[in-house]
Structures are given as structure tokens and as C-alpha cells.
Design an enzyme around this catalytic site. Structure first.
Site, PDB file in Angstrom:
ATOM      1  N   ILE A 138       3.998   3.908   0.532  1.00 48.16           N
ATOM      2  CA  ILE A 138       5.415   3.694   0.232  1.00 48.16           C
ATOM      3  C   ILE A 138       6.210   4.975   0.503  1.00 48.16           C
ATOM      4  O   ILE A 138       5.695   6.085   0.338  1.00 48.16           O
ATOM      5  CB  ILE A 138       5.577   3.250  -1.246  1.00 48.16           C
ATOM      6  CG1 ILE A 138       7.014   2.830  -1.557  1.00 48.16           C
ATOM      7  CG2 ILE A 138       5.094   4.326  -2.196  1.00 48.16           C
ATOM      8  CD1 ILE A 138       7.138   2.147  -2.910  1.00 48.16           C
ATOM      9  N   HIS A 160       0.857  -1.186   0.000  1.00 45.22           N
ATOM     10  CA  HIS A 160       0.000   0.000   0.000  1.00 45.22           C
ATOM     11  C   HIS A 160       0.898   1.243   0.000  1.00 45.22           C
ATOM     12  O   HIS A 160       1.565   1.517  -0.982  1.00 45.22           O
ATOM     13  CB  HIS A 160      -0.933  -0.059   1.221  1.00 45.22           C
ATOM     14  CG  HIS A 160      -2.052   0.923   1.179  1.00 45.22           C
ATOM     15  ND1 HIS A 160      -3.096   0.892   2.088  1.00 45.22           N
ATOM     16  CD2 HIS A 160      -2.313   1.984   0.377  1.00 45.22           C
ATOM     17  CE1 HIS A 160      -3.947   1.874   1.829  1.00 45.22           C
ATOM     18  NE2 HIS A 160      -3.483   2.550   0.797  1.00 45.22           N
ATOM     19  N   ASP A 210      -0.116   4.520   5.204  1.00 47.63           N
ATOM     20  CA  ASP A 210       1.023   5.116   4.512  1.00 47.63           C
ATOM     21  C   ASP A 210       2.204   5.217   5.474  1.00 47.63           C
ATOM     22  O   ASP A 210       2.061   5.009   6.684  1.00 47.63           O
ATOM     23  CB  ASP A 210       0.634   6.507   3.995  1.00 47.63           C
ATOM     24  CG  ASP A 210       1.545   6.999   2.877  1.00 47.63           C
ATOM     25  OD1 ASP A 210       2.411   6.222   2.414  1.00 47.63           O
ATOM     26  OD2 ASP A 210       1.397   8.167   2.465  1.00 47.63           O
TER      27      ASP A 210
END
Length: 306
Positions: free
Chosen positions: A62, A60, A113
Site C-alpha cells: 500500500i 497487499h 508493494d
């Protein structure tokens, strides 16, 4: 070079979405795109390392860290039983990712994130509490403030922010002095100042008339690009059933002042509901922009409005 995660999955997605993944043979991948050579398209990076498993690998968020001539990737990964952050080294000669380490902890529920701050430290957003499609949907609709920003200090995860309504994308300002966090369902862009103990103090909050997803930084100006969902109910329906429901896309540029704390203006770089569904992120290099989506495709644009 832009690194791209593909194949998002996890317990928060509906059975219809999972059937869509199965039908289209969707799998977790990390890919590379060279904005100097857009005609070359994307290339999948193979992952090497004895401790890494492709089974239920769903990447998801990065973050990229350049350290002493090496490039490291920190990636949020959804697996069937838990969420983790995985660390890789990019091997440019062979175009491979060498798996180095897995980070996990008891405070981790549903990550979104990550923003690397050092070789063994990073911020990450804990998007919500429930790892279940129905309960996660209710958490979002009711407006429960179960999200947080977590910090990994080299030993363990600690909570460093106040409870946040769906803490989504996160990144550092150009000079690294501020942390930018997006509350997607809350429609807010939040600016934090890291304290000496790495806890975050909120110093600004900007309301947006759209549902922002992931922020990235213009490496030249320090302005913030936001992949956004301008029509909330459409992105909800699209993520429930991508095969039949479409959603509009939008990319905004938030112009930041010299301090990196205040938004001085907003430019809409992309508005599209015909070709690109569910824009979630964008990156800009020399007026060349790559726009990513949650589960549709990518779009390469040349920006002439800045």
C-alpha cells in the site's frame, strides 16, 4: 493516520494457508489506525464504487499520496487470475474508500508493494514470475532473479530495474529523490536513483543479517523502518501453516545520512518471538510505533530507545 491492508491471499500460498483463511473467515480489508488515539483500535474502511468487487479481493502492499488536499491510496491486490494495483480516494468524513481505477498490464506477474509518485504514476515490485505455490517456492529456494521493479507511466507498465532476487517492499526517500527497495530472500536493502526516463540506477546495496520485508520512512528524520524476519526457515513454516507454526519478529531502524543514500547505523526497535509472529512492516509517529505482520496480529508500542 495509518492505513492497513489485511487478508493477504493468492496463488502463491499453500493449501494449508488457504484452509486457515477459510476456517477463520479471513477476507480482504483495508483498515485505519489513529496513532494519536491508539485506544480506539482499528476501524475497517468500507469501499464504495460501481466498478469494485470484493470477490477474491486480497490487498497487499500500500502507498499513500496526498495531492491538492485529497488523500489517495494505491494498493496491490492479488486476485485469482491476476494481480492489479487499485487506486482509491480516502473520504475522511464518512471513513470510506472510493474506488477510482484499476491498473493491470502484461508485465505484471506477482506484485508485492507499491510507491506512488503522482496521481497516475507509481513504482511497484514484481516479486517473482510464477503464480503457483510450488513453482514460486522453487523460484525462491533456487535463487532465481525473476523479480523486477516496474513503473507505471500513466499509460502502461515498463521494467525499470535489473533482475532482482525477490523484490519485496518499496518506498520513496523522504525527499523523493531516491527509491528504496528490499530484496527479502536476498537479505538486502537497495538504494536506487530515478533517472529522467524513470528507470532506476542502483547506487547502494546494504547487506542485512535478517530477512527484511517492507520499508517505511520516519517522516521526521527520513530514516527507514524495516519489518523483518530474523529466522528464515521459521517464517517459511509459519506462512505455510500459521495455525501451528510461529515465527520471530524484528523491527530495525536504518539511520540514513543527509544524502539519503548511505546507512550510518542500525537500531533494533523490536525483537519478539512470544507475542508477535512474522513482522512485515512498521510505522513510527512521535515515538509511537505500530507493527504489522503477514497473517498474525498487530502490535502498538511506545519507543523509548531513539
Amino acid at each position: 493516520l495509518t492505513f492497513i491492508t489485511s487478508g493477504i491471499d493468492g496463488p502463491l500460498f499453500s493449501p494449508t494457508m488457504k484452509e486457515y483463511h477459510k476456517k477463520d473467515n479471513v477476507r480482504g480489508r483495508i483498515m485505519l489506525f489513529n496513532l494519536e488515539k491508539p485506544a480506539d483500535g482499528v476501524r475497517e474502511l468500507m469501499i464504495v464504487g460501481n466498478q469494485f468487487s470484493y470477490e477474491d479481493f486480497a490487498p497487499h502492499g500500500i502507498s499513500v499520496l496526498e495531492e491538492k488536499g485529497k488523500i489517495f491510496l494505491f494498493v496491490v491486490v492479488h486476485r485469482a487470475e491476476e494481480d492489479t494495483v487499485e487506486k482509491f480516494e480516502f473520504l475522511e468524513k464518512t471513513l470510506e474508500l472510493k474506488h477510482l481505477k484499476t491498473y493491470k498490464g502484461t508485465l505484471v506477474h506477482l506484485l508485492n508493494d507499491v510507491a506512488a509518485t503522482g496521481p497516475e504514476t507509481f513504482y511497484t515490485t514484481d516479486y517473482g514470475y510464477y503464480r503457483n505455490h510450488v513453482l514460486h517456492f522453487l523460484e525462491q529456494i533456487i535463487g532465481l532473479y525473476y523479480g523486477h521493479v516496474l513503473y507505471y507511466d500513466g499509460r502502461d507498465f515498463i521494467r525499470v530495474s535489473e533482475p532482482t532476487y525477490m523484490a519485496n517492499g518499496i518506498t520513496l526517500s523522504k525527499d523523493g529523490r531516491h527509491v528504496y527497495v528490499v530484496s527479502s530472500a536476498g537479505k538486502k536493502f537497495i538504494v536506487y536513483k530515478p533517472e529522467a526516463n524513470n528507470r532506476l540506477t542502483k547506487i547502494n546495496e546494504v547487506e542485512l543479517d535478517t530477512f527484511p520485508d517492507n520499508p517505511t520512512i520516519d517522516p521526521v528524520t527520513g530514516d527507514v523502518l524495516l519489518g523483518c524476519h530474523p529466522i528464515g526457515f521459521k517464517i517459511t513454516k509459519h506462512l505455510n501453516d500459521p495455525s501451528t507454526e510461529i515465527a520471530a519478529s524484528q523491527v530495525l531502524m536504518l539511520h540514513m545520512d543527509k544524502s539519503g543514500t548511505n546507512v550510518t547505523g542500525v537500531t533494533e526497535l523490536l525483537s519478539d518471538d512470544l507475542e508477535l509472529y512474522g513482522s512485515s512492516s512498521a510505522t513510527l509517529y512521535k515515538k509511537r510505533m505500530l507493527v504489522g505482520t503477514v497473517c498474525h496480529k498487530m502490535m502498538y508500542c511506545e519507543v523509548n530507545t531513539l
